[in-house]
Scaffold this motif. Structure first.
Motif, mmCIF file in Angstrom:
data_model
loop_
_atom_site.group_PDB
_atom_site.id
_atom_site.type_symbol
_atom_site.label_atom_id
_atom_site.label_comp_id
_atom_site.label_asym_id
_atom_site.label_seq_id
_atom_site.Cartn_x
_atom_site.Cartn_y
_atom_site.Cartn_z
ATOM 1 N N UNK A 1 4.660 15.345 -1.333
ATOM 2 C CA UNK A 1 5.903 14.800 -1.894
ATOM 3 C C UNK A 1 7.029 14.833 -0.867
ATOM 4 N N UNK A 2 7.244 15.993 -0.241
ATOM 5 C CA UNK A 2 8.381 16.144 0.661
ATOM 6 C C UNK A 2 8.276 15.353 1.949
ATOM 7 N N UNK A 3 7.076 15.188 2.469
ATOM 8 C CA UNK A 3 6.910 14.489 3.751
ATOM 9 C C UNK A 3 6.274 13.108 3.570
ATOM 10 N N UNK A 4 5.043 13.073 3.035
ATOM 11 C CA UNK A 4 4.314 11.806 2.976
ATOM 12 C C UNK A 4 4.963 10.800 2.037
ATOM 13 N N UNK A 5 5.315 11.204 0.821
ATOM 14 C CA UNK A 5 5.892 10.258 -0.142
ATOM 15 C C UNK A 5 7.236 9.722 0.338
ATOM 16 N N UNK A 6 8.042 10.588 0.952
ATOM 17 C CA UNK A 6 9.334 10.130 1.469
ATOM 18 C C UNK A 6 9.134 9.086 2.561
ATOM 19 N N UNK A 7 8.160 9.318 3.445
ATOM 20 C CA UNK A 7 7.856 8.333 4.484
ATOM 21 C C UNK A 7 7.368 7.028 3.865
ATOM 22 N N UNK A 8 6.463 7.123 2.893
ATOM 23 C CA UNK A 8 5.898 5.929 2.266
ATOM 24 C C UNK A 8 6.978 5.094 1.585
ATOM 25 N N UNK B 1 11.450 -0.419 -4.904
ATOM 26 C CA UNK B 1 11.749 0.276 -6.157
ATOM 27 C C UNK B 1 10.897 -0.224 -7.317
ATOM 28 N N UNK B 2 10.345 -1.424 -7.201
ATOM 29 C CA UNK B 2 9.576 -1.992 -8.300
ATOM 30 C C UNK B 2 8.241 -1.288 -8.525
ATOM 31 N N UNK B 3 7.815 -0.458 -7.588
ATOM 32 C CA UNK B 3 6.572 0.281 -7.782
ATOM 33 C C UNK B 3 6.771 1.495 -8.685
ATOM 34 N N UNK B 4 8.009 1.903 -8.867
ATOM 35 C CA UNK B 4 8.270 3.138 -9.583
ATOM 36 C C UNK B 4 7.887 3.108 -11.060
ATOM 37 N N UNK B 5 7.886 1.953 -11.735
ATOM 38 C CA UNK B 5 7.393 1.954 -13.121
ATOM 39 C C UNK B 5 5.935 2.388 -13.247
ATOM 40 N N UNK B 6 5.193 2.385 -12.144
ATOM 41 C CA UNK B 6 3.810 2.862 -12.195
ATOM 42 C C UNK B 6 3.733 4.377 -12.374
ATOM 43 N N UNK C 1 0.827 -1.204 0.000
ATOM 44 C CA UNK C 1 0.000 0.000 0.000
ATOM 45 C C UNK C 1 0.865 1.259 0.000
ATOM 46 N N UNK C 2 1.956 1.250 0.773
ATOM 47 C CA UNK C 2 2.863 2.399 0.815
ATOM 48 C C UNK C 2 3.495 2.639 -0.554
ATOM 49 N N UNK C 3 3.945 1.569 -1.189
ATOM 50 C CA UNK C 3 4.569 1.698 -2.498
ATOM 51 C C UNK C 3 3.614 2.220 -3.548
ATOM 52 N N UNK C 4 2.388 1.716 -3.549
ATOM 53 C CA UNK C 4 1.389 2.143 -4.538
ATOM 54 C C UNK C 4 1.028 3.616 -4.358
ATOM 55 N N UNK C 5 0.777 4.023 -3.117
ATOM 56 C CA UNK C 5 0.406 5.414 -2.857
ATOM 57 C C UNK C 5 1.556 6.358 -3.196
#
Length: 302
Positions: free
Chosen positions: A234-241, A255-260, A16-20
């Motif tokens: 981006x600066x807070x939530x995405x870095x935590x996720x 890292x495999x979520x990044x192609x999304x 869930x963290x990776x997808x979000x």
């Protein structure tokens, strides 16, 4: 008696963290494009990003980080991680967009991060990729190539575009090293997010001296949009996720979520900007996502 597994340790939570995180980063290029239209500079966006993120984190950091503001990471590790994903990273990202089309950013960096991370994890952490994961990574690279080919070949040539592309490659390397180091050091996702945001805040006065600042000349609504999205999301939530996904799934798995990200960018561009993805771009995204799923489900070779 069945032992209860903490939520942060469950694979589903890491998924869930990776997808979000991928969704937030996918929409970021659209929001960043709007900042240019609103007259904000790269320095403006960087200042808003870390100022907003730091303000959100400060009350929690005062209670949690002992010693303040680096916590258990310590000064050396906190400074290293801040150097990787702090103000310099933001300037490189926005600077790359100045030279190359925005679509290059959503394709080159997310496409290379999983590959770079797999290589680094092998050499640094000893996380070897098995045959199934190698197949998945190969599909991922193929999908990114198919997706990128049309965009890169049909985009009007601009002088210095290759500079932007190299900067996006550098972004991929920075995030790969960040993910691997967080995994190796067993860094706590919350403490990493807090420490890097707060240490970045200390560098903003210096940034304001070397970068143009146009914050007083643009509408308040434009400033608020960038502060909320680039800073809070981006600066807070995405870095935590992303850091939490690394802690749960490993550097390679996160890292495999990044192609999304390119797929999310294409969808967001369609609904917010009216830009449609071509059949070839859709095919490339499908191949990349398939590779992501194959590699994610594959066990490590050891």
């Amino acid at each position: 008696m069945t032992k209860t597994i903490p939520l942060a340790s469950r694979p589903a939570f890491g998924l869930a963290c990776g997808l979000l995180c991928a969704v937030i980063w996918g929409v970021q290029s659209v929001v960043s494009r709007q900042s240019v239209a609103d007259g904000l500079s790269a320095g403006d966006v960087t200042i808003l990003r870390f100022l907003a993120a730091s303000l959100v984190m400060l009350p929690f950091a005062l209670k949690r980080l002992k010693p303040f503001p680096v916590g258990r990471l310590g000064w050396k590790r906190a400074l290293v991680l801040t150097g990787l994903v702090g103000p310099a990273y933001s300037l490189i990202l926005v600077g790359g967009a100045h030279f190359a089309p925005a679509l290059h950013s959503s394709v080159i960096s997310p496409g290379l991060i999983p590959v770079c991370t797999a290589i680094l994890a092998w050499f640094v952490l000893g996380e070897r990729a098995g045959k199934a994961r190698l197949i998945g990574l190969s599909l991922l690279v193929l999908g990114i190539a198919v997706f990128a080919f049309e965009a890169l070949s049909n985009t009007p040539t601009r002088a210095g575009a290759w500079i932007g592309d190299l900067l996006f490659v550098l972004i991929a390397l920075l995030w790969s090293v960040f993910g691997v180091l967080c995994r190796r050091w067993g860094a706590d996702a919350v403490e990493v997010t807090m420490a890097t945001c707060l240490l970045s805040l200390l560098l903003l006065p210096l940034l304001a001296l070397v970068q143009p600042v146009n914050l007083m000349q643009v509408p308040l609504s434009a400033v608020a949009l960038q502060a909320f999205y680039q800073g809070v999301l981006v600066g807070a939530l995405a870095l935590f996720l992303y850091t939490q996904s690394v802690a749960t799934l490993g550097a390679g798995g996160a890292a495999l979520f990044l192609p999304l990200v390119p797929a999310v960018t294409a969808i967001a561009s369609f609904f917010l900007l009216g830009e449609k993805a071509s059949a070839q771009e859709i095919a490339g995204m499908a191949i990349a996502i398939t590779g992501m799923v194959v590699a994610l489900r594959a066990p490590s070779a050891g």
